[in-house]
Enzyme design. Structure first.
Site, PDB file in Angstrom:
ATOM      1  N   SER A 151      -5.230   9.237   7.869  1.00  0.00           N
ATOM      2  CA  SER A 151      -4.521   7.968   7.684  1.00  0.00           C
ATOM      3  C   SER A 151      -3.619   7.957   6.456  1.00  0.00           C
ATOM      4  O   SER A 151      -2.496   7.447   6.519  1.00  0.00           O
ATOM      5  CB  SER A 151      -5.516   6.807   7.611  1.00  0.00           C
ATOM      6  OG  SER A 151      -6.529   7.087   6.664  1.00  0.00           O
ATOM      7  N   LEU A 152      -4.096   8.483   5.329  1.00  0.00           N
ATOM      8  CA  LEU A 152      -3.238   8.499   4.137  1.00  0.00           C
ATOM      9  C   LEU A 152      -2.029   9.396   4.355  1.00  0.00           C
ATOM     10  O   LEU A 152      -0.928   9.094   3.887  1.00  0.00           O
ATOM     11  CB  LEU A 152      -4.027   8.956   2.912  1.00  0.00           C
ATOM     12  CG  LEU A 152      -5.158   8.038   2.430  1.00  0.00           C
ATOM     13  CD1 LEU A 152      -5.735   8.556   1.122  1.00  0.00           C
ATOM     14  CD2 LEU A 152      -4.684   6.602   2.276  1.00  0.00           C
ATOM     15  N   GLU A 173      -1.223   1.723   8.626  1.00  0.00           N
ATOM     16  CA  GLU A 173      -2.255   1.296   9.574  1.00  0.00           C
ATOM     17  C   GLU A 173      -1.775   0.214  10.526  1.00  0.00           C
ATOM     18  O   GLU A 173      -2.290   0.090  11.640  1.00  0.00           O
ATOM     19  CB  GLU A 173      -3.489   0.813   8.808  1.00  0.00           C
ATOM     20  CG  GLU A 173      -4.694   0.574   9.696  1.00  0.00           C
ATOM     21  CD  GLU A 173      -5.957   0.251   8.923  1.00  0.00           C
ATOM     22  OE1 GLU A 173      -6.954  -0.123   9.564  1.00  0.00           O
ATOM     23  OE2 GLU A 173      -5.951   0.372   7.670  1.00  0.00           O
ATOM     24  N   HIS A 191     -13.515  -0.554   9.805  1.00  0.00           N
ATOM     25  CA  HIS A 191     -12.898   0.252   8.752  1.00  0.00           C
ATOM     26  C   HIS A 191     -11.433   0.571   9.007  1.00  0.00           C
ATOM     27  O   HIS A 191     -10.612   0.520   8.087  1.00  0.00           O
ATOM     28  CB  HIS A 191     -13.689   1.551   8.605  1.00  0.00           C
ATOM     29  CG  HIS A 191     -13.170   2.475   7.552  1.00  0.00           C
ATOM     30  ND1 HIS A 191     -13.058   2.108   6.225  1.00  0.00           N
ATOM     31  CD2 HIS A 191     -12.743   3.769   7.618  1.00  0.00           C
ATOM     32  CE1 HIS A 191     -12.572   3.119   5.525  1.00  0.00           C
ATOM     33  NE2 HIS A 191     -12.366   4.135   6.342  1.00  0.00           N
ATOM     34  N   GLY A 201     -11.690   8.712   0.668  1.00  0.00           N
ATOM     35  CA  GLY A 201     -11.361   9.996   1.277  1.00  0.00           C
ATOM     36  C   GLY A 201     -10.014  10.473   0.773  1.00  0.00           C
ATOM     37  O   GLY A 201      -9.339   9.811  -0.007  1.00  0.00           O
ATOM     38  N   GLY A 202      -9.614  11.634   1.221  1.00  0.00           N
ATOM     39  CA  GLY A 202      -8.376  12.195   0.707  1.00  0.00           C
ATOM     40  C   GLY A 202      -7.273  12.244   1.738  1.00  0.00           C
ATOM     41  O   GLY A 202      -7.193  11.398   2.620  1.00  0.00           O
ATOM     42  N   ALA A 252       2.039   3.137   2.415  1.00  0.00           N
ATOM     43  CA  ALA A 252       3.152   3.151   3.368  1.00  0.00           C
ATOM     44  C   ALA A 252       4.339   2.353   2.843  1.00  0.00           C
ATOM     45  O   ALA A 252       5.489   2.815   2.885  1.00  0.00           O
ATOM     46  CB  ALA A 252       2.694   2.599   4.716  1.00  0.00           C
ATOM     47  N   SER A 291      -5.637  -1.784   1.254  1.00  0.00           N
ATOM     48  CA  SER A 291      -6.664  -0.843   1.709  1.00  0.00           C
ATOM     49  C   SER A 291      -6.472   0.531   1.082  1.00  0.00           C
ATOM     50  O   SER A 291      -7.444   1.253   0.835  1.00  0.00           O
ATOM     51  CB  SER A 291      -6.628  -0.720   3.235  1.00  0.00           C
ATOM     52  OG  SER A 291      -6.958  -1.947   3.848  1.00  0.00           O
ATOM     53  N   ARG A 347     -16.772   9.787  13.915  1.00  0.00           N
ATOM     54  CA  ARG A 347     -17.253   8.530  13.355  1.00  0.00           C
ATOM     55  C   ARG A 347     -17.806   7.572  14.399  1.00  0.00           C
ATOM     56  O   ARG A 347     -18.783   6.862  14.147  1.00  0.00           O
ATOM     57  CB  ARG A 347     -16.118   7.841  12.588  1.00  0.00           C
ATOM     58  CG  ARG A 347     -15.880   8.452  11.228  1.00  0.00           C
ATOM     59  CD  ARG A 347     -14.764   7.739  10.488  1.00  0.00           C
ATOM     60  NE  ARG A 347     -14.618   8.278   9.138  1.00  0.00           N
ATOM     61  CZ  ARG A 347     -13.655   7.929   8.308  1.00  0.00           C
ATOM     62  NH1 ARG A 347     -12.743   7.054   8.685  1.00  0.00           N
ATOM     63  NH2 ARG A 347     -13.595   8.445   7.104  1.00  0.00           N
ATOM     64  N   ARG A 394      -9.677   7.815  15.028  1.00  0.00           N
ATOM     65  CA  ARG A 394      -8.987   8.512  13.937  1.00  0.00           C
ATOM     66  C   ARG A 394      -9.826   9.639  13.365  1.00  0.00           C
ATOM     67  O   ARG A 394     -11.010   9.472  13.082  1.00  0.00           O
ATOM     68  CB  ARG A 394      -8.658   7.517  12.825  1.00  0.00           C
ATOM     69  CG  ARG A 394      -8.048   8.144  11.583  1.00  0.00           C
ATOM     70  CD  ARG A 394      -7.753   7.091  10.542  1.00  0.00           C
ATOM     71  NE  ARG A 394      -8.960   6.516   9.979  1.00  0.00           N
ATOM     72  CZ  ARG A 394      -9.451   6.801   8.772  1.00  0.00           C
ATOM     73  NH1 ARG A 394      -8.839   7.672   7.997  1.00  0.00           N
ATOM     74  NH2 ARG A 394     -10.540   6.208   8.332  1.00  0.00           N
ATOM     75  N   GLY A 396       0.827  -1.197   0.000  1.00  0.00           N
ATOM     76  CA  GLY A 396       0.000   0.000   0.000  1.00  0.00           C
ATOM     77  C   GLY A 396       0.864   1.251   0.000  1.00  0.00           C
ATOM     78  O   GLY A 396       2.072   1.206  -0.275  1.00  0.00           O
TER      79      GLY A 396
END
Length: 522
Positions: free
Chosen positions: A381-382, A365, A341, A56-57, A24, A50, A282, A376, A22
């Site tokens: 996360s990205l 992650e 998620h 999302g961005g 990372a 993932s 969330r 989070r 991914g």
């Protein structure tokens, strides 16, 4: 026949080995160039990651009315008292430079009419600071760009369809990776391993992560003796498309950011009286949706008024997902449900991504950096994956490669000491985890989950790795006798007087699990 005769040894010259393809893992590999590195991917690159599914961005403070301080304040608020403020600030502060780097690498971020990066709004953010690519296809766009760079980088050796199954450790340090291939077990001697395997959503019956994302990186680290952090905090996305598919398709948070509302089958907007409404954190939204479902209601995301007719243009990927399920989001409300998620917990690491095991790093992650705390903040996360992948690479780049013959001898000794594991399959684990460690938890359900997971975790079956991760999460959740962030205990509904982060190793988890096993019937 001995293990060494059954197992092939693949000489990589002591190069660092990255497990996971991914964002990372890809960023780590690219940053290490021109230093040789080996990238192991369980599936063809770009599949079973993932990152690819991330609609999302990237959250980053770029606008004139925004700042790292404001971004940090929102992150700390979402993290509900458990963020490491210093670690979070350092990661968030690296955001603008990372966006510049991704643009330089060729990521086609969306831009406004003036040619500036377009900034979106997502839940619990006080400013518009979400950078997207392809509308709701940001993860795919970033991965596609980084993959092209990887394939053009000769210092990266990509080995696909290889599943890492054990980290080999001797005298407290990494000496190799034992992996499964279609030709049998293979050992890669190395003293530097980076785990970038993503999350745990596939431990659940309803999750948004790829089917192979059931915490295999955590199992690798835990069996090697690494310390885990904050494992009990599992974020459930409140708006996954309710269907029989696996994984469930995600209806991006950004849809609510553009005005879509949550309603029941009678059209009642049940979030209207909640602070923040549909854009509350969330965990708040997920619990509200779950309680509606437990009360016998069906739940829908209604985007007919906002964004309305602009929905297909603004959210092309979500539109395609809905239409594949026979739903026109411009004319019909979208059926949704909460789904596992994102995992805020993971392998406990320092600011450079180092774990408690010498020679073992983690990023993305699979790592617990302290950025996310108990919950989070959307689209952090990205950013974390890209920033921390780069940090790991920079930390490794200054190290030396040990003698190849010494590494091979040490790896061979350790490979002989463990049985060659077969394939992994989380199917037996999913109903146990879903029932006992879901959106709402209590001591009885957690103890029942521990009792069911313990024999699977301690056996040598395809379910053992997934059960090991599930067991550690259950033990951590049982230990935390409070409700905080994404961890909701119905028997302890309030905050504890002191906010404490948790640490757990596999040995301790197994010991506590044994204490909670039911007494045998005489």
């Amino acid at each position: 026949m001995t293990q060494s005769r059954m197992t092939e040894f693949h000489d990589v010259g002591g190069a660092p080995i990255i497990i996971g393809g991914g964002i990372a893992g890809l960023m780590t590999a690219l940053t290490l160039a021109p230093r040789p590195v080996v990238l192991l991917a369980k599936s063809p690159l770009g599949h079973e990651a993932s990152s690819v599914l991330a609609q999302g961005g990237v959250a980053v403070s770029l606008d004139a009315d925004d700042s790292v301080d404001l971004h940090l304040a929102d992150t700390l608020a979402a993290g509900d008292g458990l963020c490491d403020a210093a670690a979070a600030r350092a990661i968030l502060a690296a955001g603008p430079a990372m966006i510049e780097e991704l643009v330089r690498l060729g990521v086609p971020f969306d831009r406004d009419a003036k040619g500036e990066l377009a900034l979106g709004l997502e839940a619990a953010h006080s400013r518009r600071r979400i950078v997207h690519a392809g509308g709701d296809s940001t993860g795919h766009a970033i991965v596609k760009t980084l993959m092209a760079r990887i394939q053009a980088t000769p210092s990266v050796t990509l080995i696909e369809r290889v599943a890492a199954r054990r980290i080999l450790v001797e005298d407290g340090g990494v000496v190799g990776v034992l992996a499964n291939t279609h030709c049998g077990p293979v050992v890669f001697p190395t003293d530097k391993v980076i785990i970038a395997t993503g999350g745990i959503g596939a431990l659940y019956e309803y999750g948004t992560n790829p089917a192979g994302s059931f915490g295999q990186g955590l199992a690798l680290a835990a069996r090697a003796g690494a310390i885990m952090g904050d494992l009990e905090f599992v974020q459930f996305h409140p708006t996954a498309l309710d269907s029989d598919s696996f994984p469930l398709k995600l209806i991006s948070e950004a849809v609510r950011g553009e005005g879509a509302i949550l309603v029941d089958e009678q059209g009642h907007r049940f979030m209207s009286g909640v602070p923040g409404g549909e854009l509350a954190p969330r965990d708040v939204v997920a619990r509200a949706v779950w309680k509606q479902m437990q009360a016998g209601h069906k739940v829908f995301l209604d985007a007919r008024e906002k964004p309305g007719v602009d929905f297909p243009k603004r959210f092309p990927a979500v539109t395609a997902l809905c239409k594949a399920a026979g739903i026109d989001p411009v004319r019909q409300p979208i059926p949704i449900r909460p789904a596992a998620h994102y995992h805020m917990g993971g392998i406990k690491v320092d600011g450079s991504g180092r774990s408690s095991i010498d020679g073992l790093w983690a990023c993305g992650e699979a790592a617990c950096t302290g950025l996310h705390g108990a919950n989070r903040l959307a689209s952090n996360s990205l950013l974390e994956a890209a920033v921390c992948g780069r940090r790991v690479a920079e930390d490794i780049a200054g190290g030396k490669i040990k003698g190849k013959s010494l590494l091979r001898a040490r790896a061979e000794r350790q490979a002989n000491a463990v049985p060659a594991p077969g394939p992994s399959d989380p199917a037996l684990v999913r109903p146990i985890v879903s029932r006992g460690i879901g959106v709402l938890r209590d001591a009885q359900g957690l103890r029942e989950a521990i009792a069911d997971l313990y024999p699977l975790a301690t056996g040598e079956t395809p379910a053992s790795d997934a059960a090991t991760v599930g067991l550690m999460i259950a033990v951590a959740a049982l230990r935390r006798e409070e409700s905080r962030g994404a961890h909701m205990r119905t028997d302890f509904p309030n905050h504890a007087s002191e906010a404490r982060r948790t640490s757990l190793c596999l040995e301790d988890a197994l010991a506590q699990a044994r204490e909670n096993l039911p007494e045998p019937v005489v």
